[in-house]
Scaffold this motif. Structure first.
Motif, mmCIF file in Angstrom:
data_model
loop_
_atom_site.group_PDB
_atom_site.id
_atom_site.type_symbol
_atom_site.label_atom_id
_atom_site.label_comp_id
_atom_site.label_asym_id
_atom_site.label_seq_id
_atom_site.Cartn_x
_atom_site.Cartn_y
_atom_site.Cartn_z
ATOM 1 N N THR A 18 0.847 -1.181 0.000
ATOM 2 C CA THR A 18 0.000 0.000 0.000
ATOM 3 C C THR A 18 0.887 1.237 0.000
ATOM 4 O OG1 THR A 18 -1.939 1.021 1.036
ATOM 5 C CG2 THR A 18 -0.227 0.199 2.533
ATOM 6 N N LEU A 20 2.038 5.031 1.281
ATOM 7 C CA LEU A 20 2.007 5.984 2.381
ATOM 8 C C LEU A 20 1.759 7.375 1.817
ATOM 9 C CD1 LEU A 20 4.994 4.751 4.597
ATOM 10 C CD2 LEU A 20 2.545 4.341 4.927
ATOM 11 N N ASP A 22 3.601 9.878 1.764
ATOM 12 C CA ASP A 22 4.751 10.477 1.090
ATOM 13 C C ASP A 22 5.029 9.828 -0.267
ATOM 14 O OD1 ASP A 22 5.806 8.012 1.783
ATOM 15 O OD2 ASP A 22 7.471 8.824 2.969
ATOM 16 N N SER A 24 5.711 6.621 -0.829
ATOM 17 C CA SER A 24 6.453 5.362 -0.742
ATOM 18 C C SER A 24 5.481 4.190 -0.615
ATOM 19 C CB SER A 24 7.435 5.385 0.436
ATOM 20 O OG SER A 24 6.741 5.514 1.663
ATOM 21 N N ARG A 25 5.943 3.013 -0.997
ATOM 22 C CA ARG A 25 5.141 1.787 -0.934
ATOM 23 C C ARG A 25 5.704 0.905 0.169
ATOM 24 N NH1 ARG A 25 0.528 1.779 -3.476
ATOM 25 N NH2 ARG A 25 0.618 -0.459 -3.809
ATOM 26 N N LYS A 28 1.559 -4.320 3.443
ATOM 27 C CA LYS A 28 0.370 -4.113 4.261
ATOM 28 C C LYS A 28 0.513 -4.709 5.660
ATOM 29 C CE LYS A 28 -3.028 -3.552 0.613
ATOM 30 N NZ LYS A 28 -4.338 -3.955 0.087
ATOM 31 N N ARG A 32 3.939 0.143 10.547
ATOM 32 C CA ARG A 32 3.302 1.446 10.347
ATOM 33 C C ARG A 32 1.854 1.270 9.894
ATOM 34 N NH1 ARG A 32 5.080 6.514 10.419
ATOM 35 N NH2 ARG A 32 7.239 5.816 10.601
ATOM 36 N N ILE A 33 1.622 0.366 8.960
ATOM 37 C CA ILE A 33 0.256 0.129 8.480
ATOM 38 C C ILE A 33 -0.592 -0.501 9.585
ATOM 39 C CG2 ILE A 33 -1.140 -1.134 6.781
ATOM 40 C CD1 ILE A 33 0.417 1.379 5.733
ATOM 41 N N ILE A 36 -1.612 2.366 11.834
ATOM 42 C CA ILE A 36 -2.635 3.171 11.159
ATOM 43 C C ILE A 36 -3.986 2.440 11.208
ATOM 44 C CG2 ILE A 36 -3.383 4.081 8.916
ATOM 45 C CD1 ILE A 36 -0.345 4.532 8.316
ATOM 46 N N CYS A 81 0.885 8.153 8.661
ATOM 47 C CA CYS A 81 0.935 7.832 7.234
ATOM 48 C C CYS A 81 2.040 8.580 6.489
ATOM 49 C CB CYS A 81 -0.424 8.154 6.611
ATOM 50 S SG CYS A 81 -0.582 7.689 4.892
ATOM 51 N N ILE A 82 2.500 9.677 7.063
ATOM 52 C CA ILE A 82 3.554 10.468 6.417
ATOM 53 C C ILE A 82 4.744 10.526 7.383
ATOM 54 C CG2 ILE A 82 4.171 12.681 5.382
ATOM 55 C CD1 ILE A 82 1.136 13.146 4.960
#
Length: 191
Positions: A18, A20, A22, A24-25, A28, A32-33, A36, A81-82
Protein backbone atom coordinates in the motif's frame (compact mmCIF):
# COMPACT_ATOMS: atom_id res chain seq x y z
CA UNK A 1 -9.52 21.24 -2.92
CA UNK A 2 -9.65 18.59 -5.63
CA UNK A 3 -11.23 15.20 -5.42
CA UNK A 4 -9.21 13.03 -3.06
CA UNK A 5 -10.90 9.73 -3.87
CA UNK A 6 -11.96 9.86 -7.45
CA UNK A 7 -11.37 6.15 -7.92
CA UNK A 8 -12.00 3.65 -5.11
CA UNK A 9 -10.98 0.38 -6.80
CA UNK A 10 -7.35 0.90 -7.83
CA UNK A 11 -5.91 -2.64 -7.65
CA UNK A 12 -2.64 -1.08 -6.45
CA UNK A 13 -2.77 -3.15 -3.25
CA UNK A 14 -3.41 -6.51 -4.86
CA UNK A 15 0.19 -7.61 -4.31
CA UNK A 16 0.12 -6.90 -0.56
CA UNK A 17 1.53 -3.38 -0.65
CA UNK A 18 0.00 0.00 0.00
CA UNK A 19 1.07 3.61 -0.40
CA UNK A 20 2.01 5.98 2.38
CA UNK A 21 1.23 9.69 2.28
CA UNK A 22 4.75 10.48 1.09
CA UNK A 23 4.31 8.26 -1.98
CA UNK A 24 6.45 5.36 -0.74
CA UNK A 25 5.14 1.79 -0.93
CA UNK A 26 5.20 -0.58 2.04
CA UNK A 27 3.87 -4.02 2.84
CA UNK A 28 0.37 -4.11 4.26
CA UNK A 29 1.80 -6.13 7.14
CA UNK A 30 4.39 -3.53 8.19
CA UNK A 31 4.25 -1.99 11.66
CA UNK A 32 3.30 1.45 10.35
CA UNK A 33 0.26 0.13 8.48
CA UNK A 34 -0.70 -1.94 11.53
CA UNK A 35 -0.64 1.18 13.72
CA UNK A 36 -2.64 3.17 11.16
CA UNK A 37 -5.20 0.36 11.01
CA UNK A 38 -5.55 0.24 14.80
CA UNK A 39 -6.15 4.01 14.89
CA UNK A 40 -8.75 3.61 12.12
CA UNK A 41 -10.53 0.89 14.10
CA UNK A 42 -10.47 3.13 17.17
CA UNK A 43 -12.03 5.96 15.19
CA UNK A 44 -14.73 3.58 13.97
CA UNK A 45 -15.44 2.40 17.51
CA UNK A 46 -15.96 6.00 18.58
CA UNK A 47 -18.38 6.31 15.68
CA UNK A 48 -20.37 3.49 17.30
CA UNK A 49 -20.70 5.51 20.49
CA UNK A 50 -21.89 8.49 18.46
CA UNK A 51 -24.50 6.30 16.74
CA UNK A 52 -26.15 5.68 20.13
CA UNK A 53 -28.66 7.92 21.85
CA UNK A 54 -26.71 9.47 24.72
CA UNK A 55 -28.36 10.43 28.00
CA UNK A 56 -29.47 14.02 28.43
CA UNK A 57 -28.04 16.50 29.56
CA UNK A 58 -24.55 15.23 28.69
CA UNK A 59 -25.41 14.29 25.11
CA UNK A 60 -24.49 17.55 23.35
CA UNK A 61 -21.17 18.12 25.12
CA UNK A 62 -20.11 14.50 24.79
CA UNK A 63 -21.06 14.38 21.14
CA UNK A 64 -18.99 17.47 20.35
CA UNK A 65 -16.09 16.07 22.36
CA UNK A 66 -16.20 12.71 20.54
CA UNK A 67 -16.51 14.35 17.12
CA UNK A 68 -13.39 16.40 17.93
CA UNK A 69 -11.62 13.19 18.98
CA UNK A 70 -12.55 11.60 15.64
CA UNK A 71 -11.00 14.54 13.78
CA UNK A 72 -7.89 14.31 15.97
CA UNK A 73 -7.60 10.58 15.27
CA UNK A 74 -7.81 11.23 11.55
CA UNK A 75 -4.93 13.69 11.96
CA UNK A 76 -3.05 11.16 14.08
CA UNK A 77 -3.47 8.55 11.34
CA UNK A 78 -2.24 11.14 8.83
CA UNK A 79 0.83 11.74 10.95
CA UNK A 80 1.55 8.01 10.99
CA UNK A 81 0.94 7.83 7.23
CA UNK A 82 3.55 10.47 6.42
CA UNK A 83 6.84 9.61 8.16
CA UNK A 84 8.35 12.72 9.76
CA UNK A 85 5.04 14.65 9.78
CA UNK A 86 3.89 16.11 13.12
CA UNK A 87 0.19 16.84 13.48
CA UNK A 88 -0.60 15.89 17.09
CA UNK A 89 0.77 18.56 19.38
CA UNK A 90 0.73 19.34 23.07
CA UNK A 91 -2.53 21.32 22.85
CA UNK A 92 -4.32 18.17 21.61
CA UNK A 93 -3.11 16.26 24.66
CA UNK A 94 -3.90 19.08 27.09
CA UNK A 95 -7.44 19.28 25.70
CA UNK A 96 -7.93 15.58 26.50
CA UNK A 97 -6.59 16.11 30.01
CA UNK A 98 -9.03 18.99 30.53
CA UNK A 99 -11.94 16.82 29.39
CA UNK A 100 -10.86 13.99 31.72
CA UNK A 101 -10.72 16.40 34.66
CA UNK A 102 -14.09 17.91 33.77
CA UNK A 103 -15.89 14.57 33.44
CA UNK A 104 -14.13 12.99 36.41
CA UNK A 105 -14.96 15.96 38.65
CA UNK A 106 -18.64 14.99 38.56
CA UNK A 107 -18.07 11.30 39.36
CA UNK A 108 -17.83 9.61 42.75
CA UNK A 109 -14.36 8.49 43.79
CA UNK A 110 -13.48 4.97 42.72
CA UNK A 111 -13.06 2.63 45.66
CA UNK A 112 -13.39 -0.62 43.69
CA UNK A 113 -12.48 -1.86 40.24
CA UNK A 114 -15.30 -1.56 37.75
CA UNK A 115 -16.40 -3.89 35.00
CA UNK A 116 -16.79 -2.62 31.43
CA UNK A 117 -20.54 -2.51 31.10
CA UNK A 118 -23.71 -0.88 32.28
CA UNK A 119 -25.59 0.92 29.55
CA UNK A 120 -24.90 0.25 25.88
CA UNK A 121 -23.17 3.63 25.27
CA UNK A 122 -20.99 3.08 28.37
CA UNK A 123 -20.09 -0.44 27.26
CA UNK A 124 -19.16 0.94 23.83
CA UNK A 125 -16.95 3.57 25.52
CA UNK A 126 -15.17 0.77 27.40
CA UNK A 127 -14.79 -1.21 24.18
CA UNK A 128 -13.32 1.87 22.48
CA UNK A 129 -10.93 2.18 25.45
CA UNK A 130 -9.60 -1.33 24.83
CA UNK A 131 -9.21 -0.60 21.11
CA UNK A 132 -7.40 2.62 22.08
CA UNK A 133 -4.97 0.67 24.27
CA UNK A 134 -4.30 -1.69 21.35
CA UNK A 135 -3.66 1.27 19.05
CA UNK A 136 -1.32 2.73 21.64
CA UNK A 137 0.62 -0.57 21.82
CA UNK A 138 0.88 -0.61 18.02
CA UNK A 139 2.29 2.92 17.99
CA UNK A 140 4.77 2.02 20.74
CA UNK A 141 5.79 -1.08 18.77
CA UNK A 142 6.28 1.04 15.65
CA UNK A 143 8.36 3.59 17.58
CA UNK A 144 10.79 0.84 18.64
CA UNK A 145 11.91 0.43 15.03
CA UNK A 146 11.01 3.72 13.30
CA UNK A 147 11.03 7.37 14.26
CA UNK A 148 7.61 8.40 15.60
CA UNK A 149 6.96 11.65 17.45
CA UNK A 150 5.77 11.48 21.06
CA UNK A 151 2.39 13.11 20.32
CA UNK A 152 0.53 10.09 18.92
CA UNK A 153 1.55 7.82 21.81
CA UNK A 154 0.71 10.46 24.44
CA UNK A 155 -2.59 11.29 22.76
CA UNK A 156 -3.68 7.65 22.73
CA UNK A 157 -2.65 7.22 26.36
CA UNK A 158 -4.77 10.20 27.44
CA UNK A 159 -7.63 9.17 25.17
CA UNK A 160 -7.87 5.78 26.87
CA UNK A 161 -8.22 7.63 30.20
CA UNK A 162 -10.93 9.82 28.69
CA UNK A 163 -12.83 6.81 27.34
CA UNK A 164 -12.70 5.13 30.77
CA UNK A 165 -14.09 8.22 32.47
CA UNK A 166 -16.61 8.66 29.64
CA UNK A 167 -17.95 5.15 30.28
CA UNK A 168 -18.44 6.02 33.94
CA UNK A 169 -20.05 9.36 33.10
CA UNK A 170 -22.46 7.73 30.64
CA UNK A 171 -23.54 5.20 33.25
CA UNK A 172 -23.98 7.94 35.84
CA UNK A 173 -26.00 10.13 33.46
CA UNK A 174 -28.33 7.23 32.70
CA UNK A 175 -28.87 6.62 36.42
CA UNK A 176 -27.33 3.15 36.45
CA UNK A 177 -23.91 3.91 37.98
CA UNK A 178 -20.75 1.83 37.77
CA UNK A 179 -20.74 -1.94 37.50
CA UNK A 180 -18.51 -2.99 40.38
CA UNK A 181 -16.16 -5.98 40.28
CA UNK A 182 -16.72 -8.37 43.15
CA UNK A 183 -13.73 -10.48 44.13
CA UNK A 184 -14.65 -14.10 44.91
CA UNK A 185 -18.20 -13.54 43.80
CA UNK A 186 -20.49 -16.45 44.57
CA UNK A 187 -22.42 -17.38 41.42
CA UNK A 188 -26.18 -17.64 41.65
CA UNK A 189 -27.50 -21.17 41.25
CA UNK A 190 -28.95 -22.04 37.84
CA UNK A 191 -32.72 -22.00 37.66
Amino acid sequence: MGHRLSKIVTRTGDQGETGLGDGSRVGKDCLRIDAIGEVDELNSSIGLILAEPLPHPVDVGMREMLIQVQHDLFDLGGELCIPGMVMIKEDHILRLEDWVEELNGNLPALKEFILPGGTRPAALAHLARTVCRRAERAVVHLSRSENVADGPRQYLNRLSDLLFVLGRALNQASGSGDVLWKHQRVPRPAA
